[in-house]
Enzyme design. Structure first.
Site, PDB file in Angstrom:
ATOM      1  N   LYS A  55       0.864  -1.181   0.000  1.00  0.00           N
ATOM      2  CA  LYS A  55       0.000   0.000   0.000  1.00  0.00           C
ATOM      3  C   LYS A  55       0.895   1.223   0.000  1.00  0.00           C
ATOM      4  O   LYS A  55       1.665   1.450   0.936  1.00  0.00           O
ATOM      5  CB  LYS A  55      -0.884  -0.027   1.236  1.00  0.00           C
ATOM      6  CG  LYS A  55      -1.788   1.167   1.381  1.00  0.00           C
ATOM      7  CD  LYS A  55      -2.674   0.992   2.597  1.00  0.00           C
ATOM      8  CE  LYS A  55      -3.580   2.173   2.814  1.00  0.00           C
ATOM      9  NZ  LYS A  55      -4.435   1.946   3.998  1.00  0.00           N
ATOM     10  N   LYS A  98      -1.962  -1.453  -3.950  1.00  0.00           N
ATOM     11  CA  LYS A  98      -2.871  -0.314  -3.889  1.00  0.00           C
ATOM     12  C   LYS A  98      -2.081   0.973  -3.927  1.00  0.00           C
ATOM     13  O   LYS A  98      -1.077   1.069  -3.222  1.00  0.00           O
ATOM     14  CB  LYS A  98      -3.664  -0.413  -2.580  1.00  0.00           C
ATOM     15  CG  LYS A  98      -4.544   0.752  -2.255  1.00  0.00           C
ATOM     16  CD  LYS A  98      -5.102   0.605  -0.882  1.00  0.00           C
ATOM     17  CE  LYS A  98      -5.866   1.868  -0.578  1.00  0.00           C
ATOM     18  NZ  LYS A  98      -6.215   1.965   0.813  1.00  0.00           N
TER      19      LYS A  98
END
Ligand code: PBG
Length: 329
Positions: A200, A253
Site C-alpha cells: 500500500k 494499492k
C-alpha cells in the site's frame, strides 16, 4: 511492392473474431464493492468528491449490499465512520462498533455475500493515523508499530466474531498479518481469511477516501508506514513477507499508477492478488465523465480490464455496480 504477409488486422475485422482472440475477460466475479457505514437510520449522505458514493446507515447499507448481490457481485468491503473517535481507536475493536453491527446485519440478510472488513485504526483515531501515536523524548511523534499490532488483532477478532468472511489489515504495520492470523486462530476463527494490503503506497489518490471516511491525518502524513511510490522491488518483499505471515490474498494499492507492480507480483507469486482501484482514481474518471470529456462506461471497463490484464485476480472498485451492469449488457 508486395502485400504485407503479416496482417494482425485480419483478426480484428468483426466482433466475433475479436471475441475469439480476446486475452482478458473482465467478469462480475472479479469485482468487490467498497461501502462506507455510519451511525443512524435512513442516512444516505453524499460524498462530494466521490459522486455516486455515500456514507450509509446500516439499513441503507443493506439496500446497497442487496443491489450488489442482485448484480452478481460476490463481495463487499466495509469501512466505518464511528460517532466518536479517540487516541486509542476504541471504536475499531468495539464488539458493538459501527462496522461490527453492519457486518451482522448484512450477513443475517445475505449470508452468501462475502463480507470483507477493513482492519485499520485511521477511521477511529482522533489524530487520523493508522496506529497508536507515541511521543518520543525529543518531542517528535510517531506511530508505534508493535503497540498497534495488538489493537489490529483485537479489531480483526471482533469483526470475525460479527461474521466477517475476510478481514483486511490495511495499517501497513510490520507483522500485522502474523498478529491478526495468530489472534484469529486463538479465538477459533481459523476459517476467516486474510486479505492483506501488502503493498500500500503513500498515495495522493486516497484524498477522496479521507473525506468519505473522515480520516485525514491531523498532523504529518503516512509516509513513515505506507510505501514510497518509486519502489517496486520493495513491494515484492512486502508481499512475500505477508504470504509467509499467513495472508490468503495479497493486495497492491492504488491500481492505475502501479500496474507494473501487479505484473511483477503476478510473475513472482501464485496467491490471489487484489487490486484497489482507489477513490482518487474513481474521482478522476467521474469528473472527466461529468464534463463530457470521457465516455464513462467505456472508460470504466477499459480501466478495470487493464488492471486484470496486469495481473490482478480481483478488483476493489467504487465502479463495481456500474461495471456489473455494463458487463451484463
Ligand atoms: C485505511 C484505508 C485507506 C484506504 C483504504 N483503507 C486510506 C488511507 O490509507 O489513507 C483508501 C481507499 C481509497 O482511497 O479508495 N488505512
Amino acid at each position: 511492392m508486395g502485400f504485407p504477409r503479416q496482417r494482425p488486422r485480419r483478426l480484428r475485422r468483426t466482433p466475433a473474431l475479436r471475441r475469439m482472440v480476446r486475452e482478458t475477460a473482465l467478469s462480475v466475479d472479479d469485482l468487490v464493492l467498497p461501502l462506507f457505514v455510519r451511525e443512524g437510520k435512513g442516512e444516505r449522505r453524499r460524498i462530494p468528491s466521490m459522486p455516486g458514493c455515500f456514507q450509509l446507515s446500516a439499513d441503507e447499507l443493506l439496500k446497497e449490499a442487496d443491489r450488489a448481490a442482485e448484480a452478481g457481485i460476490p463481495a463487499i468491503i466495509l469501512f466505518g465512520i464511528p460517532a466518536a473517535k479517540d487516541a486509542q481507536a476504541s471504536g475499531a475493536h468495539d464488539p458493538d462498533g459501527v462496522v461490527q453491527r453492519a457486518v451482522r446485519t448484512v450477513k443475517e440478510r445475505l449470508p452468501d455475500l462475502v463480507v470483507i472488513a477493513d482492519v485499520c485504526l485511521c477511521e477511529y483515531t482522533d489524530h487520523g493515523h493508522c496506529g497508536l501515536v507515541v511521543e518520543r523524548p525529543d518531542g517528535t511523534r510517531e506511530v508505534d508499530n508493535d503497540a498497534t499490532l495488538e489493537l489490529l488483532a483485537r479489531t480483526a477478532v471482533s469483526l470475525a466474531a460479527a461474521g466477517a468472511d475476510v478481514v483486511a489489515p490495511s495499517a501497513m504495520m510490520d507483522g500485522q498479518v502474523e498478529a491478526v492470523r495468530t489472534a484469529l486462530d486463538e479465538a477459533g476463527h481459523q476459517a476467516v481469511a486474510i486479505m492483506a494490503y501488502s503493498a500500500k503506497y503513500a498515495s495522493a489518490f486516497y484524498g477522496p477516501f479521507r473525506d468519505a471516511a473522515e480520516s485525514p491525518p491531523q498532523f504529518g502524513d503516512r509516509r513513515a508506514y505506507q510505501m514510497d511510490p518509486p519502489n517496486a522491488r520493495e513491494a515484492l518483499r512486502e508481499i512475500e513477507l505477508d504470504i509467509e505471515e499467513g495472508a490468503d490474498i495479497v493486495m497492491v494499492k492504488p491500481a492505475l499508477a502501479y500496474l507494473d507492480v501487479f505484473s511483477r507480483a503476478r510473475d513472482a507469486f501464485d496467491v490471489p492478488i487484489a487490486a484497489y482501484n482507489v477513490s482518487g482514481e474513481y474521482a478522476m474518471l467521474k469528473a472527466a465523465s461529468a464534463n463530457g470529456w470521457l465516455d464513462e462506461t467505456q472508460a470504466v471497463l477499459e480501466v478495470l480490464t487493464s488492471i486484470k490484464r496486469a495481473g490482478a485476480d480481483m478488483i476493489l472498485t467504487y465502479h463495481a455496480l456500474e461495471a456489473a451492469a455494463a458487463l451484463r449488457g
